[in-house]
Write a protein that holds these residues in place. Structure first.
Motif, mmCIF file in Angstrom:
data_model
loop_
_atom_site.group_PDB
_atom_site.id
_atom_site.type_symbol
_atom_site.label_atom_id
_atom_site.label_comp_id
_atom_site.label_asym_id
_atom_site.label_seq_id
_atom_site.Cartn_x
_atom_site.Cartn_y
_atom_site.Cartn_z
ATOM 1 N N ALA A 1 -20.118 -23.686 -18.699
ATOM 2 C CA ALA A 1 -20.557 -25.074 -18.532
ATOM 3 C C ALA A 1 -21.245 -25.655 -19.763
ATOM 4 O O ALA A 1 -21.841 -26.718 -19.686
ATOM 5 C CB ALA A 1 -21.445 -25.224 -17.300
ATOM 6 N N ARG A 2 -21.167 -24.972 -20.896
ATOM 7 C CA ARG A 2 -21.792 -25.508 -22.114
ATOM 8 C C ARG A 2 -20.787 -26.239 -22.997
ATOM 9 O O ARG A 2 -21.165 -26.833 -24.014
ATOM 10 C CB ARG A 2 -22.481 -24.390 -22.887
ATOM 11 N N PHE A 3 -19.499 -26.225 -22.606
ATOM 12 C CA PHE A 3 -18.440 -26.957 -23.298
ATOM 13 C C PHE A 3 -17.278 -27.107 -22.332
ATOM 14 O O PHE A 3 -17.261 -26.511 -21.255
ATOM 15 C CB PHE A 3 -17.992 -26.247 -24.590
ATOM 16 N N ASP A 4 -16.305 -27.921 -22.714
ATOM 17 C CA ASP A 4 -15.109 -28.147 -21.903
ATOM 18 C C ASP A 4 -13.879 -27.732 -22.691
ATOM 19 O O ASP A 4 -13.947 -27.543 -23.916
ATOM 20 C CB ASP A 4 -14.999 -29.620 -21.508
ATOM 21 N N TYR A 5 -12.757 -27.639 -21.977
ATOM 22 C CA TYR A 5 -11.487 -27.260 -22.597
ATOM 23 C C TYR A 5 -10.508 -28.431 -22.535
ATOM 24 O O TYR A 5 -10.509 -29.200 -21.571
ATOM 25 C CB TYR A 5 -10.859 -26.075 -21.859
ATOM 26 N N ASP A 6 -9.660 -28.513 -23.545
ATOM 27 C CA ASP A 6 -8.594 -29.520 -23.568
ATOM 28 C C ASP A 6 -7.416 -28.983 -24.385
ATOM 29 O O ASP A 6 -7.090 -29.521 -25.440
ATOM 30 C CB ASP A 6 -9.099 -30.835 -24.153
ATOM 31 N N PRO A 7 -6.771 -27.898 -23.900
ATOM 32 C CA PRO A 7 -5.672 -27.330 -24.679
ATOM 33 C C PRO A 7 -4.391 -28.136 -24.528
ATOM 34 O O PRO A 7 -4.261 -28.966 -23.616
ATOM 35 C CB PRO A 7 -5.498 -25.945 -24.058
ATOM 36 N N GLU A 8 -3.471 -27.869 -25.412
ATOM 37 C CA GLU A 8 -2.104 -28.388 -25.369
ATOM 38 C C GLU A 8 -1.199 -27.206 -25.637
ATOM 39 O O GLU A 8 -1.675 -26.123 -25.971
ATOM 40 C CB GLU A 8 -1.897 -29.459 -26.434
ATOM 41 N N GLY A 9 0.086 -27.408 -25.540
ATOM 42 C CA GLY A 9 1.015 -26.326 -25.821
ATOM 43 C C GLY A 9 0.835 -25.755 -27.213
ATOM 44 O O GLY A 9 0.835 -24.546 -27.408
ATOM 45 N N GLY A 10 0.610 -26.608 -28.189
ATOM 46 C CA GLY A 10 0.529 -26.164 -29.571
ATOM 47 C C GLY A 10 -0.864 -25.940 -30.110
ATOM 48 O O GLY A 10 -1.029 -25.611 -31.290
ATOM 49 N N MET A 11 -1.891 -26.141 -29.249
ATOM 50 C CA MET A 11 -3.248 -26.029 -29.770
ATOM 51 C C MET A 11 -4.240 -25.710 -28.657
ATOM 52 O O MET A 11 -4.170 -26.277 -27.579
ATOM 53 C CB MET A 11 -3.667 -27.338 -30.438
ATOM 54 N N PHE A 12 -5.170 -24.807 -28.959
ATOM 55 C CA PHE A 12 -6.327 -24.573 -28.102
ATOM 56 C C PHE A 12 -7.445 -25.483 -28.575
ATOM 57 O O PHE A 12 -7.655 -25.648 -29.786
ATOM 58 C CB PHE A 12 -6.789 -23.117 -28.198
ATOM 59 N N CYS A 13 -8.179 -26.050 -27.634
ATOM 60 C CA CYS A 13 -9.335 -26.873 -27.984
ATOM 61 C C CYS A 13 -10.430 -26.684 -26.943
ATOM 62 O O CYS A 13 -10.177 -26.779 -25.740
ATOM 63 C CB CYS A 13 -8.941 -28.350 -28.046
ATOM 64 N N ALA A 14 -11.622 -26.389 -27.412
ATOM 65 C CA ALA A 14 -12.839 -26.445 -26.608
ATOM 66 C C ALA A 14 -13.737 -27.446 -27.314
ATOM 67 O O ALA A 14 -13.763 -27.498 -28.551
ATOM 68 C CB ALA A 14 -13.505 -25.080 -26.519
ATOM 69 N N TYR A 15 -14.463 -28.247 -26.553
ATOM 70 C CA TYR A 15 -15.259 -29.287 -27.201
ATOM 71 C C TYR A 15 -16.568 -29.518 -26.455
ATOM 72 O O TYR A 15 -16.705 -29.159 -25.285
ATOM 73 C CB TYR A 15 -14.458 -30.599 -27.279
ATOM 74 N N GLY A 16 -17.498 -30.104 -27.157
ATOM 75 C CA GLY A 16 -18.780 -30.438 -26.560
ATOM 76 C C GLY A 16 -19.814 -30.731 -27.626
ATOM 77 O O GLY A 16 -19.500 -30.837 -28.816
ATOM 78 N N THR A 17 -21.058 -30.808 -27.184
ATOM 79 C CA THR A 17 -22.164 -31.123 -28.097
ATOM 80 C C THR A 17 -22.985 -29.898 -28.466
ATOM 81 O O THR A 17 -23.859 -29.990 -29.323
ATOM 82 C CB THR A 17 -23.094 -32.176 -27.451
ATOM 83 N N ASP A 18 -22.692 -28.766 -27.835
ATOM 84 C CA ASP A 18 -23.464 -27.539 -28.046
ATOM 85 C C ASP A 18 -22.793 -26.682 -29.131
ATOM 86 O O ASP A 18 -22.029 -25.772 -28.837
ATOM 87 C CB ASP A 18 -23.559 -26.776 -26.726
ATOM 88 N N ARG A 19 -23.103 -27.000 -30.370
ATOM 89 C CA ARG A 19 -22.471 -26.280 -31.486
ATOM 90 C C ARG A 19 -22.696 -24.768 -31.426
ATOM 91 O O ARG A 19 -21.751 -24.009 -31.633
ATOM 92 C CB ARG A 19 -22.951 -26.853 -32.823
ATOM 93 N N PRO A 20 -23.928 -24.284 -31.161
ATOM 94 C CA PRO A 20 -24.117 -22.833 -31.095
ATOM 95 C C PRO A 20 -23.234 -22.161 -30.042
ATOM 96 O O PRO A 20 -22.731 -21.058 -30.257
ATOM 97 C CB PRO A 20 -25.609 -22.677 -30.776
ATOM 98 N N ALA A 21 -23.034 -22.801 -28.902
ATOM 99 C CA ALA A 21 -22.166 -22.222 -27.868
ATOM 100 C C ALA A 21 -20.727 -22.147 -28.372
ATOM 101 O O ALA A 21 -20.043 -21.137 -28.164
ATOM 102 C CB ALA A 21 -22.236 -23.047 -26.589
ATOM 103 N N LEU A 22 -20.257 -23.179 -29.031
ATOM 104 C CA LEU A 22 -18.898 -23.169 -29.568
ATOM 105 C C LEU A 22 -18.759 -22.144 -30.688
ATOM 106 O O LEU A 22 -17.714 -21.495 -30.814
ATOM 107 C CB LEU A 22 -18.509 -24.568 -30.045
ATOM 108 N N GLU A 23 -19.805 -21.970 -31.486
ATOM 109 C CA GLU A 23 -19.769 -20.952 -32.533
ATOM 110 C C GLU A 23 -19.676 -19.549 -31.926
ATOM 111 O O GLU A 23 -18.948 -18.698 -32.438
ATOM 112 C CB GLU A 23 -21.003 -21.070 -33.429
ATOM 113 N N GLU A 24 -20.414 -19.316 -30.840
ATOM 114 C CA GLU A 24 -20.336 -18.009 -30.195
ATOM 115 C C GLU A 24 -18.945 -17.782 -29.596
ATOM 116 O O GLU A 24 -18.376 -16.699 -29.722
ATOM 117 C CB GLU A 24 -21.397 -17.862 -29.115
#
Length: 112
Positions: A58-81
């Motif tokens: 719950a610290r970020f969301d996902y928005d993948p597509e066939g050609g790309m994985f994407c997780a996004y949000g405002t919590d940079r440390p969580a995305l870095e981990e």
């Protein structure tokens, strides 16, 4: 963090990206019966969070597509981990095999 990259899309908003089909483990993923697309990598992320880093949930969301994985949000440390954990999978064939076996043992299905 390679082959993933973390970009600041607007001030304070970040996206963690992986171009599907560009990792050194793509052939292993296919051998295991999966498609190395963005949806598979979302499954990898979800499995890593649920089994190894539940504090990231719950610290970020996902928005993948066939050609790309994407997780996004405002919590940079969580995305870095998440990036560090995913990079360990995206560069290690044995780790991919282990993770897919863990998924099968737990009834987790990749949406690829």
């Amino acid at each position: 963090m390679r082959p993933l990259r973390l970009v600041e899309t607007t001030p304070g908003n970040y996206s963690l990206l992986l171009d599907a089909g560009t990792t050194t483990v793509d052939e292993v993923i296919e051998e295991l019966g999966h498609e190395p697309n963005g949806y598979f990598w979302e499954g990898v992320a979800q499995l890593l969070v649920s089994t190894e880093a539940p504090d990231l949930a719950a610290r970020f969301d996902y928005d993948p597509e066939g050609g790309m994985f994407c997780a996004y949000g405002t919590d940079r440390p969580a995305l870095e981990e998440l990036a560090a954990r995913m990079a360990a999978v995206a560069t290690d064939a044995d780790r991919v095999r282990q993770l897919v076996a863990t998924a099968a043992a737990n009834g987790f299905e990749f949406d690829d």
